[in-house]
Design an enzyme around this catalytic site. Sequence first.
Site, mmCIF file in Angstrom:
data_model
loop_
_atom_site.group_PDB
_atom_site.id
_atom_site.type_symbol
_atom_site.label_atom_id
_atom_site.label_comp_id
_atom_site.label_asym_id
_atom_site.label_seq_id
_atom_site.Cartn_x
_atom_site.Cartn_y
_atom_site.Cartn_z
ATOM 1 N N HIS A 157 0.870 -1.236 0.076
ATOM 2 C CA HIS A 157 -0.068 0.093 0.248
ATOM 3 C C HIS A 157 0.819 1.072 -0.002
ATOM 4 O O HIS A 157 0.307 2.240 0.546
ATOM 5 C CB HIS A 157 -0.947 0.051 1.167
ATOM 6 C CG HIS A 157 -1.514 -1.351 1.396
ATOM 7 N ND1 HIS A 157 -2.949 -1.559 0.914
ATOM 8 C CD2 HIS A 157 -1.423 -2.281 2.333
ATOM 9 C CE1 HIS A 157 -3.286 -2.694 1.424
ATOM 10 N NE2 HIS A 157 -2.240 -3.191 1.973
ATOM 11 N N SER A 278 16.190 21.722 -15.603
ATOM 12 C CA SER A 278 14.985 22.634 -15.859
ATOM 13 C C SER A 278 15.252 23.959 -16.354
ATOM 14 O O SER A 278 16.196 24.307 -16.132
ATOM 15 C CB SER A 278 14.002 22.813 -14.584
ATOM 16 O OG SER A 278 13.323 24.078 -14.716
ATOM 17 N N LYS A 284 17.147 21.717 -10.507
ATOM 18 C CA LYS A 284 16.237 20.648 -10.818
ATOM 19 C C LYS A 284 16.978 19.338 -11.442
ATOM 20 O O LYS A 284 18.055 19.785 -12.375
ATOM 21 C CB LYS A 284 15.004 20.875 -11.644
ATOM 22 C CG LYS A 284 14.060 21.761 -10.872
ATOM 23 C CD LYS A 284 13.098 20.529 -10.207
ATOM 24 C CE LYS A 284 12.070 20.299 -11.056
ATOM 25 N NZ LYS A 284 10.832 19.503 -10.414
ATOM 26 N N GLU A 291 10.448 8.716 -16.538
ATOM 27 C CA GLU A 291 9.084 8.994 -16.896
ATOM 28 C C GLU A 291 8.561 8.863 -18.181
ATOM 29 O O GLU A 291 7.609 8.161 -18.370
ATOM 30 C CB GLU A 291 8.987 10.474 -16.759
ATOM 31 C CG GLU A 291 9.079 11.007 -15.254
ATOM 32 C CD GLU A 291 9.405 12.617 -15.324
ATOM 33 O OE1 GLU A 291 8.410 13.344 -15.270
ATOM 34 O OE2 GLU A 291 10.547 13.015 -15.238
#
Length: 459
Positions: A157, A278, A284, A291
């Site tokens: 979970h 970024s 970043k 992804e």
Amino acid sequence: AANAMWGGRFAAGPAAIMERINASIDVDRRLYTQDIAASRAHAAMLVATGIITAEDGDAIDRGLETILGEIDAGQFKFSAALEDIHMNVEARLRELIGPAAGRLHTARSRNDQVATDFRLWVRDAIDQVDAGLAELQAALLDTAEAEADTVMPGYTHLQAAQPVTFGHHLLAYVEMIGRDRGRFADCRARLNESPLGAAALAGTSFPIDRSMTARALGFERPMANSIDAVSDRDFALEFLAAGSILAVHLSRFAEELVLWCAEGFHFVHLSDAFTTGSSIMPQKKNPDAAELVRGKAGRVIGGLNTLLIVMKGLPLTYGKDMQEDKEPVFDAFDTLALSIAATAGMVRDLEANREAMRAATAKGFLTATDLADWLVRVLGLPFRDAHHVTGTLVARAEDQGVDLADLPLDAMQAVEPRITQDIYSVLTVERSVSSRSAFGGTAPENVRAAVKAARERWA
Ligand code: ARG
């Protein structure tokens, strides 16, 4: 002008829009190697069975070899008016060798031709996917071995559940990918029969030798039923289904990489080579490759859906709908090849942050199950009672803001008087993972043995 291939029955050529909806050459040109190999095998068989002369057979073979060279070299002019790869090649053959080119299509149709080409193509694709997956497994195995002793929280979970070793977690993916390879191998074994010679749908009256062409193309045998041979695309569906399951595995791993890089985890560092910055936020470092692997799974699963839906209402045998079969398969292959390579690259480069993983195991009472097991083993409590006692101890620890290992003995004994100092020996995460040494468990010694076994199995 009427079509050169079937112009006999036609007075006029197609509308421009007809030509566009009908043409598949921009997609199926990828079949050229297979198309030429199948045609050469077919021509050799036609000679061997006396259906065409050796002279015509030779001219056809040399012409096809020339065409292969032209396409390889990027010198071939593909024409949309000639619809597909099969007619582009045949038309060029006619330019090169003249009327003898017309004999190649004896005892053959584009229906068995395209089914043959496509099976050959998917077979090659499976071999390439398999090689990539072997690479990915090797990368996972090396990392698992290096991280055999690294403790981290295991989750259910997405709640911290029990300590595990990072190596054990990575080996879960080695198993999944092993089954993926098995699925592709099963698909390969089933698809490896030759449709060639089924002709349009009913077979042929020419005395062809289908076993000869099957053998020449590396197929196990000719397909037994000409109607089946030109009608079904289950081999492509199986490829897409195996690919979709693989894509789901890669996507789940990618999702874990994204999580592990995120604030609050910092379990791994992905290399500069597989991340991006970024344009506005200088701090970043984004896990874009992971992804994209996660996102691209959608394309592969979409491809499976596309072809299932194309096929589901088609009466036997061939329908032009089936020309839509190749694009999803080609795209799924390209997507998977890229995703597999990117995943292997990320694994090879990643650095495990052992301190962060270790620190995360100190929160969440991960050794509560070990404590309950101690109550069962040492005090002889039924597990359900041990579970209840442990739950109470967790609540006490939570109240005091300490981990189970730091809950004083008198606090423990207030809940269960028979608890002794010995209980602390099972409350460390190292002890927890090393105790899980039954087959398939997370113990470091198991991880090392599993790495060795997997290397032997997948070598
Ligand atoms: N381009 C066609 C395809 O990919 C080849 C088969 C055409 N057969 C036919 N009967 N029109 O499906």
